[in-house]
Write a protein that holds these residues in place. Structure first.
Motif: not given
Length: 908
Positions: A664, A666, A647, A745, A707, A731, A702
Motif C-alpha cells: 500500500l 504510495w 498516505n 488505481t 493507498y 496515485k 490491494t
C-alpha cells in the motif's frame, strides 16, 4: 587562452598560479581530503577499516588517527592512510578522524562514527519511536482529542548484517535499522473508516538505496540573464552543461562530502565561478540558484608605461584597492618580453554592494596549518585576464603591486591580519598567497593616505581575494514551515537558508556598510544552523541578512511590524530586543517580506534567555543542531494554501530513507518517483475543497484498499466571477513494490460541496473507454476512473512526471497542471486550459462543513456534537417542510384535475 607550459587547463580554464615578491618557484600543494572516512557498525569481536584518501603534491608524509579526539599510537595500530581495528570491544566505539600532513600544511577529516554492538544485543532497538502524522480534517479522534495519530518510526541508523563484512574502506552492502513489521488499524472518520499502517517492530535490513541530486539555474547577478550552455566542472573534469535557460542537474557521487562545482561560460560573458553547494546527504533533490558576475569590458593598456587599475565599483566612493603595473612588466608564455597593447579585463566583486553578496565565490573557507577549516571575511575579490592585442595569447605580468586603502578597513585587527588569497577551484578552499606591508602614499594630488601593499606576479588568469581570518563566530538557528501555524510537524526540509554577514555603517545601525561573507545551509528535520560572524562586546559589530528558498521560491519571514510578536518570531523578548529583528518590509511596506536582518550578538553567559538559542557560540554546534523545538529559533514559512496529503503507509518525502516496503506504499519504487495530477474546473461562487480517494483497483493484494487521500482547496479566478480550478494529485497506476503485477488505481474525484459533474474531457473519456476495465460513474457528484497507465498530457487534463526525487516530481507535475502544458511550468493557475473535469457547484448551505474546518479544536468535541445535532434537526425540519410542500402541491393538483373533470361533464 593560456598556452604556455606553465598553464594548467584541467578545468578548461587557466587555474590559479601566483607568487608574491620576485620569486618564481611555486608553493607545494596543500593536502585535501578527497574521500572521508565512512561511519560503520560492527558486532563485538569483529574487525573494521577506516580510510582517509588525501590528495596533494608531494604526497602526505605523516598520518595521524584520533579516537574521540585522542591520538592513537602509531606503533600499536601500525596505521598510515588506513586504520584497521581488530577484535572490537565496546570501548572501541566512538568517532574516528584522520590528519594528514606534507611540507605545505595539514588537513583534518570529518569524524566517522563506529558503533560496536555488544554480544547478545540486537543490532537495532526493536521498539519504534513515536512519530505522529496528521489525519484528514474529517477524522478527529475523540480519544486523543486531536487530528494526530502515532504511527511510529524506526530511526535510520547504521547496523551490522548477519555476516562479518570484508575489510573495505566502504562496506559493499550497507545495513540500516528500519521497519520490519507493520500493523494495520482502522481509524473512525465522519462517514467512513480509514485504514492506517503502524510500525510495530524495527530490525536490521539493507539500507534503502537513494540518489542525491543538486539542481539549479546559473544566472547573472544583475538581471537574471541565463548562462546558456555553460560548462560545469568537478574535480577538474567536465561533468555537465547548463541548458538554454541556465538550468542544470547533477547527481552527487555517493562518497562525496563536499560538492565543488565550477561554472565556465563558453561565451565569456561571465567570470568563471566556483561554488560549494550543500546537499541532502539522506538523498533527494536540492535546488540552488547560481549568481554569476559579468566580466568587465576589456580596456586597452600601453605596456610601455605604468598602468593603474582601480578595484571598486561604487560610484562617488574611493576604490577599495588599486593594481599598479610597472612599465614593460608583461611577458609571453615562453618568457619573452611583450611589447604592444594589452587587452585587460579586471572584474572586482565589491563587498560594499549588497546585491553582489550571493555571487561570492566558494564558501570563503581555508584550511589552517593544523588542518582545521576556518572562515574568511572578504574585502573584495577580483579576477584578472590579460591578453595580447589580437586576443589570442594570455599574458603574464611581473612586479604588480596591490594598494589596499586602509581607510576601507574599519576594524583595526583586520589591518594586522589582512592577506592576499587565491582560490583552488578543485577543492573550493582559499589558499594564502602573501602578506601586506604598510606605506603612506599620495595616490592623488589632494591627499596622502595609508595603504597596505603587496607584490604579485600574475602568471595566469585566476581569482584573488583580500581577506582576513575571523575568529568571532556563531551559529544562527533557523526553522522553515509549510504555513504560519509554525507547528513542529509542519517543518520543511531541504530549504536553502542563506546568511549574508554585513557590518553597519557608523551611526546608522539599520544600513549595511559592506558584506563580508555569504553562507548557505540546507534545513533538515530539526531546522538548520547557519554560520555567522558575531561579537560579544558590541551587539551590532556584525549584522546578518537571512533568506530562505525552496526550489527557487522565496519563503516569507515572520513580520516585525506594526508590532513585534516574539511568540511568532520564536525568540525570547529580552534577547530579541538585543538582536534588533527586522523583516525586510519593516520600514517600507512595498518591499518583499522574504528576508530578515538581525544584530548577531553573541549570547551572554549566565543569562538563561540568551543561552537557549537562536544564537549559539561556535563551539556549541551540536547543541544548536539538536536543540528542542521549544528553544529559540527564527522562522520562515511557505504559503501553501489548503493542501493535505495522507498516505496509509507513512512516508517522509524529504527523507527517501524513510520509504517502507509495503503493497500500500504510495510510491512503489524508492528510486523512481512518478507523480500524477488531474486538473478540475469548478463553476460556482466559492473556493471548493476537492478530494482524491485512491484505492487498489485491479491488483489482488490491494483491491479496495486505500493507498491515500489528497485534499486541495481550489484557486479562484480573479478576472472571472464564479470560476475556480484545482490541480489534484492521484496515485499513478503501475507496478507495486514487488514489481510483479500492475495495479490500475481506482481514483475517485470528490468535490466537498453540492456539485454535479458537468463534463469530462473527450480525449480522457475516449482513453478510458478504450483501456478497459471502465469504472462505473453513476454518481454525478463525483468522478471515478481506473487511472491511466500512460503518461497522457495536457490534452487529456492529466499531468505525469517521473523523477529520482519525489518532491521534484510533484512540483514539476503541479507546475505543468497549473500552466495547462506538458512541458512548461507555472505557479499561476490557467483556468480554461488543459482541464480534465468540470463540475457545477451550488452555493454551500449553512449546514454544510468544509473538510478543512477545525471546529473540533476550537469549540471542543461536545460543542461540535451539539452543533451537529442542531444541524440534523434543521435538516429534518427542512425535509418535513419540503414533504409538506410536496403533499400540498399534490392535493392542489388533484383538486384542479377534479374541477376540470366536473366542468367537462357539465358541458356535455
Amino acid at each position: 587562452m593560456c598556452k604556455g607550459p606553465a598553464c594548467k587547463t584541467t578545468l578548461g580554464i587557466s587555474t590559479l598560479n601566483i607568487s608574491m615578491g620576485s620569486g618564481t618557484e611555486q608553493p607545494a600543494e596543500k593536502p585535501y581530503i578527497r574521500n572521508q572516512p565512512v561511519g560503520k557498525a560492527r558486532r563485538e569481536g569483529q574487525s573494521v577499516t577506516f580510510c582517509c584518501k588525501v590528495q596533494c603534491n608531494p604526497p602526505p608524509d605523516k598520518y595521524f588517527w584520533y579516537q574521540n579526539g585522542s591520538l592513537l599510537d602509531v606503533k600499536t595500530h601500525e596505521y598510515d592512510s588506513t586504520l584497521v581495528l581488530r577484535q572490537l570491544k565496546p570501548q572501541h566505539a566512538g568517532q574516528y578522524m584522520c590528519r594528514a600532513s606534507n611540507i605545505a600544511g595539514s588537513v583534518r577529516s570529518q569524524p566517522a562514527t563506529l558503533t560496536v554492538i555488544a554480544l547478545g544485543d540486537p543490532p537495532c532497538n526493536p521498539k519504534p519511536v513515536s512519530h505522529f502524522i496528521q489525519l484528514p480534517r474529517d477524522c478527529y479522534q475523540n480519544l486523543t482529542q486531536s487530528f494526530y495519530y502515532n504511527v511510529g518510526k524506526c530511526p535510520v541508523t547504521t547496523c551490522t548484517g548477519e555476516h562479518e563484512p570484508e575489510l573495505r574502506c566502504k562496506d559493499k552492502i550497507a545495513y540500516c535499522c528500519g521497519a520490519v513489521t507493520l500493523e494495520e488499524r482502522k481509524i473512525s472518520c465522519t462517514k467512513y473508516m480509514l485504514p492506517i499502517k503502524v510500525v510495530s517492530s524495527c530490525g536490521c535490513q539493507k539500507c534503502i538505496e537513494t540518489r542525491t541530486i543538486v539542481r539549479g539555474r546559473a544566472v547573472a547577478a544583475d538581471n537574471g540573464e541565463a548562462m546558456r550552455f555553460g560548462q560545469i566542472f568537478m574535480s577538474g573534469k567536465k561533468i555537465s552543461m547548463t541548458g538554454y535557460r541556465g538550468t542544470f542537474s547533477i547527481q552527487v557521487p555517493t562518497d562525496s562530502d563536499r560538492l565543488v562545482l565550477t561554472f565556465v561560460d563558453r561565451y565569456q560573458k561571465f567570470v568563471n565561478t566556483t561554488k560549494i553547494l550543500p546537499f541532502n546527504k539522506k538523498g533527494g533533490s536540492v535546488f540552488h540558484e547560481i549568481k554569476l558576475v559579468r566580466k568587465r569590458p576589456a580596456v586597452t593598456l600601453d605596456c610601455s608605461i605604468s598602468n593603474t587599475i582601480p578595484l571598486g565599483t561604487i560610484e562617488s566612493q574611493n576604490p577599495i584597492a588599486e593594481l599598479e603595473i610597472p612599465p614593460n612588466s608583461f611577458y609571453r608564455q615562453n618568457g619573452d618580453i611583450y611589447r604592444g597593447l594589452v587587452k585587460a579585463s579586471v572584474t572586482f566583486l565589491d563587498p560594499r554592494d549588497l546585491s553582489l553578496a550571493s555571487a561570492a565565490q566558494s564558501d570563503l573557507n581555508f584550511i589552517n596549518e593544523e588542518g582545521d577549516i576556518l572562515p574568511l571575511r572578504t574585502y573584495g575579490m577580483f579576477s584578472l585576464d590579460f591578453m595580447d592585442e589580437a586576443e589570442i595569447e594570455s599574458l603574464n605580468a611581473g612586479q604588480v603591486k596591490v594598494f589596499l586603502d586602509s581607510a576601507q578597513v574599519k576594524m583595526p585587527k583586520h589591518l594586522e591580519n589582512m592577506k592576499l588569497w587565491s582560490l583552488n577551484p578543485e577543492t573550493g578552499f582559499w589558499e594564502e598567497e602573501g602578506d601586506f606591508t604598510f606605506i603612506r602614499s599620495q595616490r592623488s594630488k589632494r591627499e596622502e593616505r595609508t595603504f597596505l601593499v603587496g607584490n604579485m606576479e600574475i602568471r595566469e588568469r585566476r581569482l584573488f581575494n583580500l581577506d582576513v581570518p575571523e575568529s568571532r563566530r556563531c551559529y544562527v538557528k533557523v526553522r522553515t514551515f509549510r504555513s504560519d501555524r509554525f507547528m513542529s510537524s509542519d517543518q520543511i526540509e531541504r530549504v536553502v537558508v542563506s546568511l549574508i554577514n554585513i557590518e553597519p555603517m557608523q551611526g546608522f545601525a539599520s544600513n549595511p556598510r559592506a558584506w563580508g561573507r555569504f553562507d548557505s545551509v540546507i534545513t533538515g528535520s530539526n531546522g538548520a544552523c547557519v554560520p555567522a560572524f558575531c561579537d560579544d562586546e558590541q551587539p551590532d559589530a556584525y549584522t546578518a541578512y537571512v533568506t530562505a528558498t525552496l526550489g527557487g521560491e522565496e519563503l516569507e519571514a515572520v513580520a516585525s511590524s506594526p508590532r513585534m510578536n516574539f511568540n511568532r518570531i520564536g525568540v525570547q523578548q529580552s534577547y530579541l530586543n538585543r538582536l534588533q529583528y527586522r523583516r525586510s518590509d519593516h520600514e517600507d511596506a512595498k518591499l518583499k517580506k522574504t528576508a530578515f536582518k538581525i544584530n548577531v550578538a553573541k549570547p551572554t553567559p549566565n543569562i538563561p534567555d540568551e543561552m537557549n538559542g537562536p544564537i549559539y557560540p561556535y563551539e556549541s554546534l551540536k547543541e544548536c543542531e539538536e536543540a528542542s523545538f521549544s528553544a529559540g529559533h527564527f522562522r520562515f514559512y511557505r504559503v501553501e494554501g489548503d493542501r493535505y496529503d495522507y498516505n496509509t503507509v507513512a512516508f517522509n518525502e524529504d527523507d527517501p530513507m524513510s520509504w517502507t516496503e509495503d503493497y500500500l506504499a504510495w510510491w512503489p519504487k524508492p528510486l523512481e518517483f512518478r507523480a500524477c495530477y488531474i486538473k478540475v474546473k469548478l463553476n460556482g461562487p466559492q473556493e471548493i475543497t476537492v478530494r482524491s480517494r485512491n484505492m487498489g483497483g485491479t491488483h489482488p493484494r490491494t483491491v479496495g484498499e486505500i493507498y491515500g487521500i489528497r485534499d486541495v482547496r481550489s484557486t479562484r479566478a480573479v478576472d472571472q466571477w464564479g470560476i475556480s480550478a484545482v490541480c489534484l494529485e492521484f496515485k499513478c497506476s503501475g507496478m507495486l513494490y514487488d514489481q510483479e503485477r500492475i495495479d490500475r488505481t481506482l481514483v475517485k474525484i470528490i468535490p466537498q460541496n453540492d456539485c454535479h459533474r458537468e463534463s469530462v474531457n473527450n480525449m480522457l473519456q475516449e482513453y478510458l473507454v478504450n483501456h478497459l476495465p471502465l469504472a462505473v460513474n453513476n454518481d454525478t457528484s463525483e468522478f471515478t476512473m481506473l487511472a491511466p497507465l500512460d503518461p497522457l498530457g495536457h490534452n487529456y487534463g492529466i499531468y505525469t512526471v517521473t523523477d529520482q526525487d519525489p518532491r521534484t516530481a510533484k512540483e514539476t507535475a503541479l507546475g505543468r497542471c497549473f500552466d495547462g502544458s506538458s512541458d512548461s511550468v507555472s505557479r499561476v493557475m490557467k483556468f480554461n486550459v488543459g482541464v480534465a473535469l468540470t463540475f457545477n457547484c451550488n452555493e454551500r448551505q449553512v449546514s454544510q462543513q468544509n473538510v478543512f474546518q477545525t471546529l473540533q479544536t476550537s469549540l471542543g468535541q461536545s460543542a461540535v456534537n451539539n452543533m451537529r445535532m442542531g444541524q440534523r434537526k434543521r435538516r429534518r425540519g427542512q425535509r418535513d417542510n419540503q414533504f409538506g410542500l410536496r403533499l400540498f402541491n399534490r392535493k392542489r393538483k388533484q383538486r384542479i384535475t377534479q374541477r376540470a373533470t366536473a366542468e367537462k361533464l357539465l358541458v356535455q
